[in-house]
Enzyme design. Structure first.
Site, PDB file in Angstrom:
ATOM      1  N   SER A  45      14.986   9.861   7.443  1.00 36.53           N
ATOM      2  CA  SER A  45      14.412   8.954   8.429  1.00 36.53           C
ATOM      3  C   SER A  45      15.421   7.922   8.926  1.00 36.53           C
ATOM      4  CB  SER A  45      13.174   8.292   7.833  1.00 36.53           C
ATOM      5  OG  SER A  45      12.480   7.539   8.781  1.00 36.53           O
ATOM      6  N   ASP A  62      13.302   6.326  15.290  1.00 30.44           N
ATOM      7  CA  ASP A  62      14.169   6.304  14.122  1.00 30.44           C
ATOM      8  C   ASP A  62      14.775   7.697  13.967  1.00 30.44           C
ATOM      9  OD1 ASP A  62      11.920   7.658  13.306  1.00 30.44           O
ATOM     10  OD2 ASP A  62      11.845   6.773  11.313  1.00 30.44           O
ATOM     11  N   ASN A  85       7.214  -1.720  11.557  1.00 30.35           N
ATOM     12  CA  ASN A  85       8.397  -0.928  11.897  1.00 30.35           C
ATOM     13  C   ASN A  85       8.120   0.170  12.922  1.00 30.35           C
ATOM     14  OD1 ASN A  85       7.180   1.234  10.467  1.00 30.35           O
ATOM     15  ND2 ASN A  85       8.200   0.663   8.570  1.00 30.35           N
ATOM     16  N   THR A 139      11.699   3.279   0.048  1.00 29.98           N
ATOM     17  CA  THR A 139      12.698   4.232   0.524  1.00 29.98           C
ATOM     18  C   THR A 139      14.122   3.889   0.127  1.00 29.98           C
ATOM     19  OG1 THR A 139      12.896   3.031   2.622  1.00 29.98           O
ATOM     20  CG2 THR A 139      11.303   4.852   2.531  1.00 29.98           C
ATOM     21  N   ARG A 143       8.083  -7.199  -1.896  1.00 33.64           N
ATOM     22  CA  ARG A 143       7.638  -5.920  -2.459  1.00 33.64           C
ATOM     23  C   ARG A 143       8.856  -5.018  -2.635  1.00 33.64           C
ATOM     24  NH1 ARG A 143       7.675  -1.571   1.014  1.00 33.64           N
ATOM     25  NH2 ARG A 143       7.822  -2.056   3.240  1.00 33.64           N
ATOM     26  N   PRO A 144       8.797  -4.064  -3.575  1.00 32.73           N
ATOM     27  CA  PRO A 144       9.875  -3.081  -3.687  1.00 32.73           C
ATOM     28  C   PRO A 144       9.801  -2.099  -2.530  1.00 32.73           C
ATOM     29  CG  PRO A 144       8.109  -2.554  -5.223  1.00 32.73           C
ATOM     30  CD  PRO A 144       7.745  -3.863  -4.594  1.00 32.73           C
ATOM     31  N   SER A 145      10.956  -1.772  -1.953  1.00 28.13           N
ATOM     32  CA  SER A 145      10.987  -0.785  -0.881  1.00 28.13           C
ATOM     33  C   SER A 145      10.569   0.572  -1.413  1.00 28.13           C
ATOM     34  CB  SER A 145      12.400  -0.686  -0.298  1.00 28.13           C
ATOM     35  OG  SER A 145      12.515   0.444   0.544  1.00 28.13           O
ATOM     36  N   ASP A 168       9.639   9.539  13.691  1.00 28.08           N
ATOM     37  CA  ASP A 168       8.255   9.252  13.318  1.00 28.08           C
ATOM     38  C   ASP A 168       7.962   7.749  13.351  1.00 28.08           C
ATOM     39  OD1 ASP A 168       9.529   8.427  11.012  1.00 28.08           O
ATOM     40  OD2 ASP A 168       8.159   9.446   9.641  1.00 28.08           O
ATOM     41  N   GLU A 187       2.514   0.183  11.112  1.00 25.71           N
ATOM     42  CA  GLU A 187       3.312  -0.794  10.390  1.00 25.71           C
ATOM     43  C   GLU A 187       4.213  -1.497  11.397  1.00 25.71           C
ATOM     44  OE1 GLU A 187       4.219   0.695   6.032  1.00 25.71           O
ATOM     45  OE2 GLU A 187       4.809   2.209   7.482  1.00 25.71           O
TER      46      GLU A 187
END
Length: 504
Positions: A65, A277, A373, A462, A458-460, A281, A371
């Protein structure tokens, strides 16, 4: 069994680096491409088991991605084009992390737990993005399917949404559409053209769109699709992969994070522009005004515009359908207030990650989620689709209601509905950190220093990073809060490398 002998034989050609640990998250497996050959082979194995279990076609997409070009990744697609279930995410992690000598033990354990009928036929669709590593890695997936005597179809270079579409079409026996790239273009473009014809006041300047292809698969596929829409849309493609590097200073993530146009795009005031991206998507829109000021339409604004449009149409057709916008705690607070207070639209908050948003959206007649993004879609329930279709076919429907119903019908067809850093743990839809100790208290203290402020971490899902969200009355305050919270995370959660620097 002979098929397990074939697994042993082929797995030796895709050996796991000893001690390497990967986690299957929202985006599947992602890492530097040189670490992923064994993960791809084993994902092929798991996709074959999943196909046998569900008695349906499963998809495997090879992509990372928005990640840098040297990375790659892989994710599974379930029968209706949605993401694989949480339980099978766990199986994926177990299988990929099994040391070479334990592979068959873990594989057989999954087969036993899920009572997989190994004589059942299996079908797997495979697609890949334009990364140079995707060629060999997608072949490793195909080898995994072959090792368990599964049938595969290699779609080659496709966007992630296209492969989701293919899987859904195949498993609905063509009801959702024809499972080919051309079928994808025809379905979406014909609906788009009908949608535009029914739109009011569509001027020639609104028929032009500049697209940043992130030097990825989206640019390639957009060129293929152009001929299907050229009567209603003129497209200029920038960052088409002919010279630039994938996702480098371009693409949806770059534009959103940097709040500026991508490198290589020529923009005129008022011109409509958007960015994909790397696997197409995600999408964000933007423009510059007459004074050269940059304006971004991120996922929050896209969701607000779409839900406003749909609610107006529902009012015109007189259908009592429940529409909702699903957001995460990281959605802009102003968009939430506008939707609830002005538009009177239901807003549901859930955990970050498309699978959580998608699940919540399915609870409504029409569920909208994007989202920030630019990753998202609109879901219509079967009941909603049937009611809208009946109105378009009813000879007693007056012209205004029929036009609105046709716009809704075309909107349904133009939308592709098919959609870890563990030191930090969160709760309350990821709005509060429960570990490490003291982090949430530090964030609360920092937030109190600013007006109309919020901040979450928060933890990513990706990358090996922690996401920090900050909101305040002014941009300067939000930037300052984000920096202070980043420092708190660095100091309390065992940050790696240099301390975070101020944005300005």
């Amino acid at each position: 069994m002979a098929q397990f002998q074939e697994v042993s034989k082929l797995s030796s050609q895709h050996p796991k680096p000893p001690g390497l640990v990967l986690q299957y998250g929202t985006a599947g497996f992602r890492s530097n491409a040189k670490h992923l050959d064994h993960a791809m082979f084993r994902t092929g194995l798991l996709a074959t088991l999943r196909s046998k279990k569900t008695k349906a076609t499963i998809g495997v997409m090879v992509t990372a991605s928005h990640n840098p070009e040297e990375d790659n990744g892989v994710k599974l697609i379930d029968p209706m084009g949605n993401m694989v279930t949480a339980e099978w995410e766990g199986y994926a992690t177990q299988l990929v992390n099994a040391e070479q000598d334990d592979l068959l033990i873990v594989l057989k354990d999954i087969i036993e737990k899920e009572t997989v009928n190994m004589s059942q036929e299996a079908n797997v669709f495979v697609g890949k993005d334009t990364r140079s590593s995707s060629v060999s890695l997608s072949q490793a997936v195909l080898d995994g399917v072959l090792a368990l005597s599964g049938h595969s179809k290699d779609y080659g270079l496709v966007t992630t949404p296209q492969l989701h579409y293919m899987v859904c079409c195949q498993n609905t026996q063509g009801k959702y559409g024809e499972p080919t790239v051309e079928g994808y273009y025809r379905k979406l473009c014909q609906a788009f053209i009908q949608l535009i014809k029914n739109a009011s006041n569509c001027t020639d300047d609104q028929k032009h769109l500049s697209v940043d292809g992130a030097n990825g698969i989206g640019a390639l596929k957009l060129h293929e699709m152009e001929s299907h829409v050229k009567s209603e849309l003129q497209i200029s493609v920038f960052n088409d992969g002919s010279k630039g590097k994938l996702n480098y200073e371009c693409g949806a993530d770059f534009v959103k994070m940097q709040q500026k146009p991508p490198t290589g795009m020529e923009m005129s005031p008022g011109e409509r522009c958007c960015s994909y991206d790397g696997d197409a998507d995600r999408i964000v829109y933007y423009y510059t005004d007459s004074e050269g000021q940059f304006h971004l339409l991120d996922g929050d604004k896209i969701a607000t515009l779409i839900s406003t449009f749909l609610k107006e149409l529902l009012t015109q057709v007189g259908l009592d359908l429940k529409i909702a916008v699903v957001q995460t705690a990281y959605a802009n607070g102003s968009s939430t207030r506008y939707l609830e207070d002005t538009m009177k639209v239901i807003v549901r908050c859930t955990k970050t990650g498309v699978k959580h948003l998608h699940h919540a959206a399915q609870e409504f007649d029409i569920g909208v989620y994007f989202e920030a993004n630019g990753h998202g879609t609109v879901l219509f329930s079967e009941v909603a689709e049937e009611k809208i279709q009946l109105l378009t076919q009813d000879p007693n429907t007056n012209d205004e209601r029929k036009r609105a119903a046709q716009l809704l019908q075309n909107t349904i067809n133009v939308i592709n509905q098919v959609a870890d850093r563990r030191v930090i743990d969160t709760t309350d839809a990821e709005r509060r950190a429960v570990s490490p100790a003291g982090l949430q208290e530090a964030i609360d203290s920092l937030v109190k220093k600013y007006k109309l402020a919020r901040s979450f971490v928060r933890p990513s899902g990706t990358e090996d990073v922690v996401r920090v969200y900050a909101e305040a009355e002014t941009q300067e305050s939000a930037d300052a809060l984000a920096h202070e919270v980043s420092l708190a995370v660095y100091r309390l959660a065992g940050g790696v490398g240099d301390e975070p620097k101020p944005l300005h």
